[in-house]
Design an enzyme around this catalytic site. Sequence first.
Site, PDB file in Angstrom:
ATOM      1  NE  ARG A  49       1.996   3.436   4.427  1.00  0.00           N
ATOM      2  CZ  ARG A  49       1.866   4.107   3.262  1.00  0.00           C
ATOM      3  NH1 ARG A  49       1.131   5.213   3.170  1.00  0.00           N
ATOM      4  NH2 ARG A  49       2.479   3.689   2.192  1.00  0.00           N
ATOM      5  N   GLY A  50       5.356   5.266   4.540  1.00  0.00           N
ATOM      6  CA  GLY A  50       5.817   5.505   3.172  1.00  0.00           C
ATOM      7  C   GLY A  50       7.233   6.059   3.268  1.00  0.00           C
ATOM      8  CB  ALA A  51      10.336   5.137   1.474  1.00  0.00           C
ATOM      9  NE  ARG A  92       8.009   1.103   9.204  1.00  0.00           N
ATOM     10  CZ  ARG A  92       7.174   0.983   8.170  1.00  0.00           C
ATOM     11  NH1 ARG A  92       6.627   2.063   7.633  1.00  0.00           N
ATOM     12  NH2 ARG A  92       6.889  -0.199   7.666  1.00  0.00           N
ATOM     13  CD  GLN A 198       0.425  -0.764   4.347  1.00  0.00           C
ATOM     14  OE1 GLN A 198      -0.152  -1.817   4.087  1.00  0.00           O
ATOM     15  NE2 GLN A 198       1.498  -0.726   5.122  1.00  0.00           N
ATOM     16  CG  ASP A 239       9.809   0.997   1.556  1.00  0.00           C
ATOM     17  OD1 ASP A 239       8.943   0.509   0.808  1.00  0.00           O
ATOM     18  OD2 ASP A 239       9.553   1.746   2.515  1.00  0.00           O
ATOM     19  CG  ASN A 249       7.306  -1.326  -2.678  1.00  0.00           C
ATOM     20  OD1 ASN A 249       7.395  -0.286  -2.023  1.00  0.00           O
ATOM     21  ND2 ASN A 249       6.195  -1.653  -3.311  1.00  0.00           N
ATOM     22  CE  LYS A 250       4.230  -2.422   3.394  1.00  0.00           C
ATOM     23  NZ  LYS A 250       4.791  -2.652   4.743  1.00  0.00           N
TER      24      LYS A 250
HETATM   25  O1  MRU Z   1       5.077  -0.042   5.580  1.00  0.00           O
HETATM   26  P1  MRU Z   1       4.805   1.137   4.707  1.00  0.00           P
HETATM   27  O2  MRU Z   1       3.356   1.416   4.534  1.00  0.00           O
HETATM   28  O3  MRU Z   1       5.595   2.351   5.130  1.00  0.00           O
HETATM   29  O4  MRU Z   1       5.364   0.692   3.279  1.00  0.00           O
HETATM   30  C1  MRU Z   1       5.294   1.600   2.226  1.00  0.00           C
HETATM   31  C2  MRU Z   1       5.712   1.052   0.930  1.00  0.00           C
HETATM   32  O5  MRU Z   1       6.125  -0.080   0.812  1.00  0.00           O
HETATM   33  C3  MRU Z   1       5.687   2.003  -0.238  1.00  0.00           C
HETATM   34  O6  MRU Z   1       5.426   1.328  -1.430  1.00  0.00           O
HETATM   35  C4  MRU Z   1       7.051   2.695  -0.348  1.00  0.00           C
HETATM   36  O7  MRU Z   1       7.438   3.237   0.880  1.00  0.00           O
HETATM   37  C5  MRU Z   1       7.055   3.756  -1.369  1.00  0.00           C
HETATM   38  S1  MRU Z   1       6.176   5.197  -0.848  1.00  0.00           S
HETATM   39  C6  MRU Z   1       6.376   6.370  -2.056  1.00  0.00           C
END
Ligand code: MRU
Length: 366
Positions: A49-51, A92, A198, A239, A249-250
């Site tokens: 996970r994470g962009a 996603r 997270q 993201d 973002n999250k």
């Molecule tokens: O749902 P996730 O855990 O993939 O969400 C991640 C985030 O929102 C992060 O802040 C974002 O992807 C940046 S990661 C460098």
Amino acid sequence: MAIIESVRWSPAGDAVRIIDQTQLPGRLVERDLRSIDDVCEAIGRLAVRGAPAIGIAGAMGLVTALIPSARESRAVFEGTLRAYAARIRATRPTAVNLPRALDRMLACAAEVGGSASNVLAALRAEATALLEEDRAMCRRIGENALPLISDGASVLTHCNAGALATGGIGTALAPIYLAHEAGRRVRVFVDETRPLLQGSRLTAWELSRAGIPVTVIADGAAASLMRAGAVDLCIVGADRIAANGDVANKVGTYAAALAAQHHGLPFYVAAPTSTLDPSLPNGDAIPIERRSGDELACLGAVRLTPPAADIDNPAFDVTPAEMVTAIVTDVGVFRRPFDFSGGRGDRGDRGNVASITSTTSITSTS
Ligand code: MRU
């Protein structure tokens, strides 16, 4: 700093080896993804996970899933490539890094002549380049954001924008790692980040592993912490960033930004240029992933909400550009009013974003 490799090739190159983030912080378990089902399931379930990390895993996973097709004719191989890319793309919708990485893989395949195995070799090189570029971008983000972290700083972050979320040392956490390495004292407050935690599971894990003081707080505690004067600045990842600087973002990031604005605290976003999406004029156009209500309603096997209650579980929110003090990228620091059209930011000296800003619209699933 002990290196965390969230996504890499397996030693034989026949699988994508990921850290299964659903198991952290209890167990550090790696998993090898080979088939298209493995790859889509791991991204969809947030095992990776994470962009930036899902863009890399999507590209590398496309390669490993295509290995059995390398014996087919070029036409059959290309049909499978398109079908697999579409499946990975649909996992996603919010992070633009995923469709951008897949578009890059499809463009690479279109440029290569010869057999299916020739194309596969070119795709492997392209996916490896994506991983290596992301690692370098993370470091440059860290260097560009380092002046923001002075000795003794208290930083609030949300979710996980660290090594686990990228191919390198992270985005929001990159300057924190570099400041710590440089001997500056830094304390990090991290929102637990409901519902998938997270912040408390992942950010707290990777920072404490690096010896960086970290305090987990409930999401709702951030505002009063700011009021008490315990936070100097906020820094989060992203993201997708629209052309006007609105930041997806999250979920919960917007609330943190509102609290920071009220208390006069700087609110920084750290992201690679691969997270900019100039094809979207503003944040209203960013597709927001809605995930299963069970993530919110259940804690393991225990149901926390009455069955009759509806659940709404958006995984991301949009922070308006006017609440963002600056966006720190690998090519420099952008300040309001945001203009990514060919600029380098005020500390950038290693390239520009012209290639990103001139891209045609990113194919979206929603
Ligand atoms: O749902 P996730 O855990 O993939 O969400 C991640 C985030 O929102 C992060 O802040 C974002 O992807 C940046 S990661 C460098």
